[in-house]
Motif scaffolding. Sequence first.
Motif, PDB file in Angstrom:
ATOM      1  N   GLN A 252       0.815  -1.212   0.000  1.00 41.10           N
ATOM      2  CA  GLN A 252       0.000   0.000   0.000  1.00 41.10           C
ATOM      3  C   GLN A 252       0.849   1.263   0.000  1.00 41.10           C
ATOM      4  O   GLN A 252       0.510   2.249  -0.662  1.00 41.10           O
ATOM      5  N   LEU A 253       1.967   1.246   0.725  1.00 46.95           N
ATOM      6  CA  LEU A 253       2.818   2.433   0.747  1.00 46.95           C
ATOM      7  C   LEU A 253       3.476   2.653  -0.606  1.00 46.95           C
ATOM      8  O   LEU A 253       3.524   3.785  -1.098  1.00 46.95           O
ATOM      9  N   PHE A 254       3.975   1.590  -1.224  1.00 42.56           N
ATOM     10  CA  PHE A 254       4.544   1.727  -2.564  1.00 42.56           C
ATOM     11  C   PHE A 254       3.483   2.263  -3.532  1.00 42.56           C
ATOM     12  O   PHE A 254       3.747   3.158  -4.340  1.00 42.56           O
ATOM     13  N   ALA A 255       2.268   1.710  -3.449  1.00 44.79           N
ATOM     14  CA  ALA A 255       1.197   2.131  -4.351  1.00 44.79           C
ATOM     15  C   ALA A 255       0.853   3.605  -4.160  1.00 44.79           C
ATOM     16  O   ALA A 255       0.528   4.314  -5.126  1.00 44.79           O
ATOM     17  N   LYS A 256       0.932   4.075  -2.935  1.00 38.79           N
ATOM     18  CA  LYS A 256       0.611   5.473  -2.639  1.00 38.79           C
ATOM     19  C   LYS A 256       1.548   6.429  -3.363  1.00 38.79           C
ATOM     20  O   LYS A 256       1.126   7.527  -3.791  1.00 38.79           O
ATOM     21  N   PHE A 257       2.811   6.025  -3.520  1.00 39.61           N
ATOM     22  CA  PHE A 257       3.803   6.923  -4.096  1.00 39.61           C
ATOM     23  C   PHE A 257       4.212   6.558  -5.527  1.00 39.61           C
ATOM     24  O   PHE A 257       5.090   7.196  -6.101  1.00 39.61           O
ATOM     25  N   VAL A 258       3.581   5.540  -6.098  1.00 40.85           N
ATOM     26  CA  VAL A 258       3.982   5.126  -7.436  1.00 40.85           C
ATOM     27  C   VAL A 258       3.526   6.162  -8.456  1.00 40.85           C
ATOM     28  O   VAL A 258       2.512   6.839  -8.283  1.00 40.85           O
ATOM     29  N   GLU A 259       4.298   6.293  -9.522  1.00 44.54           N
ATOM     30  CA  GLU A 259       4.001   7.285 -10.565  1.00 44.54           C
ATOM     31  C   GLU A 259       2.692   6.940 -11.275  1.00 44.54           C
ATOM     32  O   GLU A 259       2.466   5.791 -11.670  1.00 44.54           O
ATOM     33  N   ARG A 260       1.835   7.937 -11.433  1.00 51.78           N
ATOM     34  CA  ARG A 260       0.566   7.729 -12.132  1.00 51.78           C
ATOM     35  C   ARG A 260       0.306   8.891 -13.095  1.00 51.78           C
ATOM     36  O   ARG A 260       0.559  10.041 -12.765  1.00 51.78           O
ATOM     37  N   CYS A 261      -0.222   8.550 -14.225  1.00 46.54           N
ATOM     38  CA  CYS A 261      -0.642   9.571 -15.180  1.00 46.54           C
ATOM     39  C   CYS A 261      -2.031  10.077 -14.785  1.00 46.54           C
ATOM     40  O   CYS A 261      -2.944   9.297 -14.532  1.00 46.54           O
ATOM     41  N   THR A 262      -2.191  11.407 -14.720  1.00 46.88           N
ATOM     42  CA  THR A 262      -3.481  11.998 -14.350  1.00 46.88           C
ATOM     43  C   THR A 262      -4.178  12.649 -15.550  1.00 46.88           C
ATOM     44  O   THR A 262      -5.180  13.344 -15.386  1.00 46.88           O
ATOM     45  N   CYS A 263      -3.644  12.412 -16.730  1.00 47.45           N
ATOM     46  CA  CYS A 263      -4.266  12.989 -17.929  1.00 47.45           C
ATOM     47  C   CYS A 263      -5.615  12.330 -18.211  1.00 47.45           C
ATOM     48  O   CYS A 263      -5.815  11.155 -17.899  1.00 47.45           O
ATOM     49  N   PRO A 264      -6.563  13.071 -18.800  1.00 46.89           N
ATOM     50  CA  PRO A 264      -7.837  12.464 -19.202  1.00 46.89           C
ATOM     51  C   PRO A 264      -7.604  11.287 -20.136  1.00 46.89           C
ATOM     52  O   PRO A 264      -6.648  11.291 -20.935  1.00 46.89           O
ATOM     53  N   PRO A 265      -8.430  10.267 -20.053  1.00 42.17           N
ATOM     54  CA  PRO A 265      -8.211   9.050 -20.855  1.00 42.17           C
ATOM     55  C   PRO A 265      -8.255   9.274 -22.360  1.00 42.17           C
ATOM     56  O   PRO A 265      -7.735   8.447 -23.119  1.00 42.17           O
ATOM     57  N   ASP A 266      -8.856  10.383 -22.816  1.00 40.37           N
ATOM     58  CA  ASP A 266      -8.945  10.603 -24.263  1.00 40.37           C
ATOM     59  C   ASP A 266      -7.743  11.376 -24.816  1.00 40.37           C
ATOM     60  O   ASP A 266      -7.672  11.655 -26.003  1.00 40.37           O
ATOM     61  N   PHE A 267      -6.767  11.734 -23.939  1.00 36.27           N
ATOM     62  CA  PHE A 267      -5.554  12.402 -24.429  1.00 36.27           C
ATOM     63  C   PHE A 267      -4.719  11.402 -25.229  1.00 36.27           C
ATOM     64  O   PHE A 267      -4.521  10.266 -24.788  1.00 36.27           O
ATOM     65  N   PRO A 268      -4.215  11.812 -26.390  1.00 31.77           N
ATOM     66  CA  PRO A 268      -3.412  10.876 -27.207  1.00 31.77           C
ATOM     67  C   PRO A 268      -2.060  10.540 -26.580  1.00 31.77           C
ATOM     68  O   PRO A 268      -1.460   9.521 -26.890  1.00 31.77           O
ATOM     69  N   MET A 269      -1.541  11.418 -25.693  1.00 34.00           N
ATOM     70  CA  MET A 269      -0.263  11.158 -25.039  1.00 34.00           C
ATOM     71  C   MET A 269      -0.242  11.856 -23.681  1.00 34.00           C
ATOM     72  O   MET A 269      -1.024  12.773 -23.420  1.00 34.00           O
ATOM     73  N   CYS A 270       0.650  11.387 -22.801  1.00 32.55           N
ATOM     74  CA  CYS A 270       0.741  11.948 -21.455  1.00 32.55           C
ATOM     75  C   CYS A 270       1.415  13.319 -21.500  1.00 32.55           C
ATOM     76  O   CYS A 270       2.471  13.487 -22.113  1.00 32.55           O
ATOM     77  N   VAL A 271       0.784  14.307 -20.848  1.00 28.91           N
ATOM     78  CA  VAL A 271       1.375  15.639 -20.765  1.00 28.91           C
ATOM     79  C   VAL A 271       1.593  16.071 -19.316  1.00 28.91           C
ATOM     80  O   VAL A 271       2.111  17.152 -19.055  1.00 28.91           O
ATOM     81  N   CYS A 272       1.188  15.214 -18.351  1.00 29.11           N
ATOM     82  CA  CYS A 272       1.289  15.610 -16.943  1.00 29.11           C
ATOM     83  C   CYS A 272       2.616  15.195 -16.319  1.00 29.11           C
ATOM     84  O   CYS A 272       2.951  15.629 -15.217  1.00 29.11           O
ATOM     85  N   SER A 273       3.353  14.310 -17.016  1.00 23.53           N
ATOM     86  CA  SER A 273       4.638  13.795 -16.533  1.00 23.53           C
ATOM     87  C   SER A 273       4.504  13.015 -15.218  1.00 23.53           C
ATOM     88  O   SER A 273       5.478  12.833 -14.496  1.00 23.53           O
ATOM     89  N   GLY A 274       3.295  12.578 -14.912  1.00 24.84           N
ATOM     90  CA  GLY A 274       3.086  11.780 -13.706  1.00 24.84           C
ATOM     91  C   GLY A 274       3.214  12.623 -12.456  1.00 24.84           C
ATOM     92  O   GLY A 274       3.594  13.777 -12.489  1.00 24.84           O
ATOM     93  N   ASN A 275       2.868  12.042 -11.331  1.00 27.28           N
ATOM     94  CA  ASN A 275       2.948  12.794 -10.085  1.00 27.28           C
ATOM     95  C   ASN A 275       3.457  11.944  -8.928  1.00 27.28           C
ATOM     96  O   ASN A 275       3.239  12.280  -7.767  1.00 27.28           O
ATOM     97  N   GLY A 276       4.130  10.874  -9.245  1.00 23.25           N
ATOM     98  CA  GLY A 276       4.590   9.972  -8.201  1.00 23.25           C
ATOM     99  C   GLY A 276       6.057  10.152  -7.859  1.00 23.25           C
ATOM    100  O   GLY A 276       6.776  10.939  -8.480  1.00 23.25           O
ATOM    101  N   LYS A 277       6.478   9.413  -6.835  1.00 28.22           N
ATOM    102  CA  LYS A 277       7.874   9.430  -6.416  1.00 28.22           C
ATOM    103  C   LYS A 277       8.581   8.118  -6.713  1.00 28.22           C
ATOM    104  O   LYS A 277       9.806   8.051  -6.653  1.00 28.22           O
ATOM    105  N   LEU A 278       7.807   7.074  -7.019  1.00 24.28           N
ATOM    106  CA  LEU A 278       8.378   5.735  -7.181  1.00 24.28           C
ATOM    107  C   LEU A 278       7.911   5.093  -8.469  1.00 24.28           C
ATOM    108  O   LEU A 278       6.868   5.441  -9.019  1.00 24.28           O
ATOM    109  N   LYS A 279       8.679   4.112  -8.910  1.00 24.31           N
ATOM    110  CA  LYS A 279       8.193   3.168  -9.902  1.00 24.31           C
ATOM    111  C   LYS A 279       8.502   1.767  -9.392  1.00 24.31           C
ATOM    112  O   LYS A 279       9.517   1.541  -8.723  1.00 24.31           O
ATOM    113  N   LEU A 280       7.600   0.840  -9.649  1.00 23.58           N
ATOM    114  CA  LEU A 280       7.773  -0.520  -9.193  1.00 23.58           C
ATOM    115  C   LEU A 280       8.736  -1.255 -10.115  1.00 23.58           C
ATOM    116  O   LEU A 280       8.579  -1.228 -11.336  1.00 23.58           O
ATOM    117  N   VAL A 281       9.725  -1.906  -9.535  1.00 29.00           N
ATOM    118  CA  VAL A 281      10.675  -2.699 -10.320  1.00 29.00           C
ATOM    119  C   VAL A 281      10.051  -4.046 -10.655  1.00 29.00           C
ATOM    120  O   VAL A 281      10.246  -4.582 -11.739  1.00 29.00           O
TER     121      VAL A 281
END
Length: 310
Positions: A252-281
């Motif tokens: 749960q702690l890893f999930a809380k800080f994992v990088e997530r895209c917050t762009c609307p689902p209809d965007f053709p590409m990510c423009v928010c650069s995510g908002n997390g601190k971690l990525k899962l290996v």
Amino acid sequence: MFQHITVLREEAVDGLAIKPDGIYVDCTLGGAGHSELIVSQLGPSGRLIALDQDDWALDNARVRLAAYMDRVTLVKSNFRYLAHVLRDLGIDGVDGVLFDLGVSSPQLDEGERGFSYNHDAPLDMRMDQDGMLTADDIVNTWEEREISRVISDYGEERFARSIARKIVAARESKPIATTGELVDIIKTAIPAAARRTGPHPAKRTFQALRIAVNDELGAEEEGLAQTIDVLNSGGRASVITFHSLEDRICKQLFAKFVERCTCPPDFPMCVCSGNGKLKLVNRKPIVPSEAELEQNKRARSAKLRIAEKL
């Protein structure tokens, strides 16, 4: 000697992606198996900080890591004080942190410590022998409702109410002094049919008392949260858990800080650069191989999760 078989030794250390000149923390020194493998991959400018509450583990490490002590710093501390330890050492960030949670085999097997339901010993269960709270305190002075809560929440024991009731009834005639006495009481609280199947009838209660005495889950939450803060960009955390409560906290702690895209689902590409601190290996936890389980049955419940700081 501190005889301990290190669980997921190569997998956990490989997960840190060791850099020869990096700074690494083994938050759970134990038998020094992970520490030895980490420090063996460090060059002269690399550094390992190893923490443990147990003087026995620290004394053993001075022997086992003798060839590497020019790049090892041993600290007697609970890992919940990780940030404080690093601050005292003048370290601003580290490249990897390893946790091997739970109790090491020597602690379980040493009768005097009171961790084992297979040895008759005083009700202690302190990992840090300087700690104030003991299993004796809980069993002999806590209210029935609190004892039941601990056994239910930390041991996931379905007969927690019955066990707590039997404990309180037994201590009315005389204090419960040893692990053997407690085991006998637990057995009377569990139906015979349930005792004939599954693990030892006292296993879950002893786990619960140990967790409560050492505030293991609180320490895990604090230690992991601080880990995210102290990791350098690209640094990694390897976390080995041994039961569902520990694993849930890590997941749960890893999930809380994992990088997530917050762009609307209809965007053709990510423009928010995510908002997390971690990525899962590893998306799913790594578990011991069949070969490891043949050598060490205590590794059966182990799960390894690895995350990298962005």
